[in-house]
Design a protein around this motif. Structure first.
Motif, mmCIF file in Angstrom:
data_model
loop_
_atom_site.group_PDB
_atom_site.id
_atom_site.type_symbol
_atom_site.label_atom_id
_atom_site.label_comp_id
_atom_site.label_asym_id
_atom_site.label_seq_id
_atom_site.Cartn_x
_atom_site.Cartn_y
_atom_site.Cartn_z
ATOM 1 N N VAL A 206 0.840 -1.202 0.000
ATOM 2 C CA VAL A 206 0.000 0.000 0.000
ATOM 3 C C VAL A 206 0.871 1.247 0.000
ATOM 4 C CG1 VAL A 206 -1.735 1.350 1.238
ATOM 5 C CG2 VAL A 206 -1.878 -1.161 1.216
ATOM 6 N N PHE A 207 1.736 1.340 1.003
ATOM 7 C CA PHE A 207 2.615 2.507 1.157
ATOM 8 C C PHE A 207 3.926 2.199 0.434
ATOM 9 C CE2 PHE A 207 -0.473 2.959 4.466
ATOM 10 C CZ PHE A 207 -0.666 4.323 4.603
ATOM 11 N N ARG B 114 5.730 8.368 0.741
ATOM 12 C CA ARG B 114 5.272 7.126 0.141
ATOM 13 C C ARG B 114 4.227 7.423 -0.940
ATOM 14 N NH1 ARG B 114 8.966 5.768 2.797
ATOM 15 N NH2 ARG B 114 9.196 3.944 4.160
ATOM 16 N N ARG B 115 4.147 6.513 -1.911
ATOM 17 C CA ARG B 115 3.090 6.544 -2.929
ATOM 18 C C ARG B 115 2.052 5.496 -2.564
ATOM 19 N NH1 ARG B 115 2.130 3.274 -7.240
ATOM 20 N NH2 ARG B 115 4.150 2.241 -6.927
ATOM 21 N N ILE B 116 0.786 5.883 -2.548
ATOM 22 C CA ILE B 116 -0.266 4.923 -2.246
ATOM 23 C C ILE B 116 -0.503 4.061 -3.483
ATOM 24 C CG2 ILE B 116 -2.669 4.611 -1.535
ATOM 25 C CD1 ILE B 116 -0.770 5.730 0.616
ATOM 26 N N ALA B 117 -0.272 2.760 -3.335
ATOM 27 C CA ALA B 117 -0.347 1.841 -4.470
ATOM 28 C C ALA B 117 -1.747 1.272 -4.678
ATOM 29 C CB ALA B 117 0.650 0.701 -4.286
ATOM 30 N N ARG B 118 -2.548 1.220 -3.606
ATOM 31 C CA ARG B 118 -3.926 0.755 -3.757
ATOM 32 C C ARG B 118 -4.772 1.351 -2.645
ATOM 33 N NH1 ARG B 118 -2.770 -5.535 -2.047
ATOM 34 N NH2 ARG B 118 -3.282 -5.369 0.177
ATOM 35 N N ARG B 119 -6.069 1.351 -2.845
ATOM 36 C CA ARG B 119 -6.968 1.991 -1.876
ATOM 37 C C ARG B 119 -6.778 1.379 -0.488
ATOM 38 N NH1 ARG B 119 -13.298 2.907 -3.122
ATOM 39 N NH2 ARG B 119 -12.339 4.426 -4.515
ATOM 40 N N HIS B 120 -6.759 2.273 0.494
ATOM 41 C CA HIS B 120 -6.471 1.819 1.865
ATOM 42 C C HIS B 120 -7.114 2.804 2.832
ATOM 43 C CE1 HIS B 120 -4.265 -0.275 5.012
ATOM 44 N NE2 HIS B 120 -3.766 0.879 5.444
ATOM 45 N N VAL C 80 -7.117 4.392 6.774
ATOM 46 C CA VAL C 80 -6.414 4.611 8.037
ATOM 47 C C VAL C 80 -7.242 5.579 8.874
ATOM 48 C CG1 VAL C 80 -4.288 5.408 9.158
ATOM 49 C CG2 VAL C 80 -4.165 4.331 6.906
ATOM 50 N N ARG C 81 -7.675 5.137 10.037
ATOM 51 C CA ARG C 81 -8.466 5.979 10.953
ATOM 52 C C ARG C 81 -9.672 6.616 10.256
ATOM 53 N NH1 ARG C 81 -6.380 7.049 16.012
ATOM 54 N NH2 ARG C 81 -4.195 6.386 16.300
ATOM 55 N N GLY C 82 -10.342 5.819 9.444
ATOM 56 C CA GLY C 82 -11.540 6.308 8.779
ATOM 57 C C GLY C 82 -11.284 7.148 7.544
ATOM 58 N N VAL C 83 -10.023 7.402 7.221
ATOM 59 C CA VAL C 83 -9.656 8.167 6.033
ATOM 60 C C VAL C 83 -9.310 7.186 4.914
ATOM 61 C CG1 VAL C 83 -7.932 9.702 5.022
ATOM 62 C CG2 VAL C 83 -8.850 10.181 7.306
ATOM 63 N N THR C 84 -9.890 7.412 3.752
ATOM 64 C CA THR C 84 -9.607 6.552 2.600
ATOM 65 C C THR C 84 -8.517 7.189 1.745
ATOM 66 O OG1 THR C 84 -11.878 5.718 2.554
ATOM 67 C CG2 THR C 84 -10.560 5.430 0.562
ATOM 68 N N LEU C 85 -7.438 6.449 1.573
ATOM 69 C CA LEU C 85 -6.339 6.867 0.698
ATOM 70 C C LEU C 85 -6.526 6.212 -0.656
ATOM 71 C CD1 LEU C 85 -3.442 6.365 3.284
ATOM 72 C CD2 LEU C 85 -4.521 8.531 2.654
ATOM 73 N N GLU C 86 -6.396 7.003 -1.710
ATOM 74 C CA GLU C 86 -6.628 6.503 -3.059
ATOM 75 C C GLU C 86 -5.304 6.240 -3.784
ATOM 76 O OE1 GLU C 86 -9.456 5.683 -4.173
ATOM 77 O OE2 GLU C 86 -10.911 6.738 -2.912
ATOM 78 N N PRO C 87 -5.301 5.314 -4.763
ATOM 79 C CA PRO C 87 -4.071 5.041 -5.522
ATOM 80 C C PRO C 87 -3.479 6.312 -6.124
ATOM 81 C CG PRO C 87 -5.750 3.398 -6.019
ATOM 82 C CD PRO C 87 -6.409 4.436 -5.162
ATOM 83 N N GLU C 88 -2.166 6.411 -6.032
ATOM 84 C CA GLU C 88 -1.340 7.527 -6.515
ATOM 85 C C GLU C 88 -1.388 8.748 -5.606
ATOM 86 O OE1 GLU C 88 0.838 6.776 -8.769
ATOM 87 O OE2 GLU C 88 -0.163 4.829 -8.896
ATOM 88 N N ASP C 89 -2.106 8.672 -4.476
ATOM 89 C CA ASP C 89 -1.975 9.722 -3.469
ATOM 90 C C ASP C 89 -0.545 9.750 -2.952
ATOM 91 O OD1 ASP C 89 -4.607 10.484 -3.604
ATOM 92 O OD2 ASP C 89 -5.209 9.579 -1.693
ATOM 93 N N ARG C 90 -0.113 10.917 -2.507
ATOM 94 C CA ARG C 90 1.183 11.048 -1.842
ATOM 95 C C ARG C 90 0.933 11.092 -0.344
ATOM 96 N NH1 ARG C 90 3.964 16.496 -3.035
ATOM 97 N NH2 ARG C 90 4.664 15.542 -4.969
#
Length: 387
Positions: A57-58, A279-285, A287-297
């Motif tokens: 993910v990270f 880190r580059r977010i490689a797939r949706r994840h 953390v603490r109710g926050v959704t990180l999307e692919p290619e987020d920094r």
């Protein structure tokens, strides 16, 4: 883009002292998007510790990241087997045995020569005149670039550090970074033929013998310089400042109640010379109710995790008796700092005891300003002693 709550910063204020903002983020929005940095920040120690290991993910593989673009794709910007293969290749340079049997004597010889030279002067800038040279001389030997001066080592390191933190896209900073990487390449070009005929334990030499490509070799040498000059320099000067500012704790070290290593590791927790890792977010994840999307920094904020109130009692206080086991000063997981043993030896076994041993009555002689959030340290540190 992540759906994290937005937290605004003033970049200049954050550079001067990030800790008030980081404390507010930990308390109110521990996973927050900071538009001025273009990244989602993880600020709680446990979130960083757990998620840094989730390389699926990270991801450290960041083709468009500043470090990769400016310095080449080094081992720190790789994951999985690719990362492990290059880490294994450089281990003969950074292993505890090599540090003990090869590098420690080099560190001691260079530090003694510097202190013998500077002791009669009675005053100096601890950052520029002492710590910078100790760190630069050590890195010349470890990298194998003994044809580079310690002054140039510091210049090219700072240029790359500035380039890798140039999230505002300042063209002058980028140009200086390119000039610095060109200097490193020229010094590598000059040393490679020598090391072909006379190999040693240096990073350049062991990578050549391991059969790594020139692209890999050059990128990893640049990585070592970017991470192996400023941080030891700042940690040497910063730990001395902290001890001189807390004379009761300095006395504890000098009488043997606690070790120089404890003092260094507490400083590295408290002031975090390396405050962040991207880190580059490689797939949706989530953390603490926050959704990180692919290619987020995402930024793993080591400096914030090291002051997490849920982990450390009175984290804003410098206390060399505390247990620094949970500290993230050297990172965690597969990207734990490969130079950790060399840093501990240079700083805790050589620089700190030798500086205090050679410069009798060492004392602060003026204001000591600090700066930085991704990389943090004293900007100047006037000192004097009994010459």
């Amino acid at each position: 883009m992540s759906d994290a709550p937005v937290y605004e910063i003033d970049p200049d204020t954050f550079w001067r002292d990030p800790y008030p903002d980081l404390a507010r983020m930990r308390a109110g929005c521990p996973v927050a998007f900071v538009p001025q940095l273009g990244a989602t920040l993880l600020t709680r120690r446990e979130d960083i510790f757990v998620n840094e290991k989730k390389v699926e993910v990270f991801s450290s593989d960041q083709p468009g990241g500043l470090m990769t673009v400016l310095m080449g794709q080094n081992l720190m910007r790789k994951d999985g087997t690719d990362h492990q293969a290059e880490r294994k290749a450089i281990f003969p340079t950074t292993s505890p045995r090599t540090v003990r049997d090869v590098w420690k004597a080099e560190f001691e010889t260079a530090t003694r020569a510097l202190l013998d030279e500077i002791a009669p002067k009675g005053r100096a800038d601890m950052v520029k005149d002492i710590a910078m040279r100790i760190s630069g001389d050590a890195l010349r030997h470890i990298t194998g670039l003994t044809n580079m001066s310690w002054q140039e080592m510091d210049r090219v390191s700072q240029g790359m550090i500035d380039g890798c933190a140039n999230y505002a896209g300042d063209p002058e900073i980028e140009a200086r970074c390119h000039d610095c990487t060109a200097s490193i390449d020229a010094h590598i070009d000059a040393m490679m033929p020598r090391l072909e005929t006379d190999p040693n334990s240096s990073l350049l030499s062991v990578q050549m013998r391991a059969g790594l490509s020139e692209e890999q070799i050059r990128a990893n040498v640049k990585l070592a310089i970017s991470g192996g000059q400023n941080e030891p320099r700042d940690a040497i000067a910063g730990t001395i400042w902290a001890l001189l500012s807390h004379p009761d704790q300095l006395r504890m070290v000098q009488v043997g109640e606690v070790s120089w290593l404890q003092a260094f590791e507490e400083y590295a927790r408290w002031m975090s010379p390396i405050g962040m890792s991207p880190r580059r977010i490689a797939r949706r994840h989530e953390v603490r109710g926050v959704t990180l999307e692919p290619e987020d920094r995402a930024f793993l904020m080591f400096g914030s995790g090291n002051r997490d109130e849920a982990v450390f009692e009175r984290p804003e206080v410098f206390d060399i008796t505390r247990d620094c086991g949970p500290s993230l000063a050297f990172g965690a997981g597969p990207h734990f700092c490969a130079g950790a043993w060399a840093s501990r030896c240079l700083i805790a076994e050589v620089a700190l005891p030798m500086i205090f041993g050679h410069l009798a009555g060492l004392r602060l002689d003026g204001e000591v300003p600090f700066g930085g959030w991704a990389f943090r340290g004293p900007l100047r540190m006037p000192v004097s002693w009994d010459a």
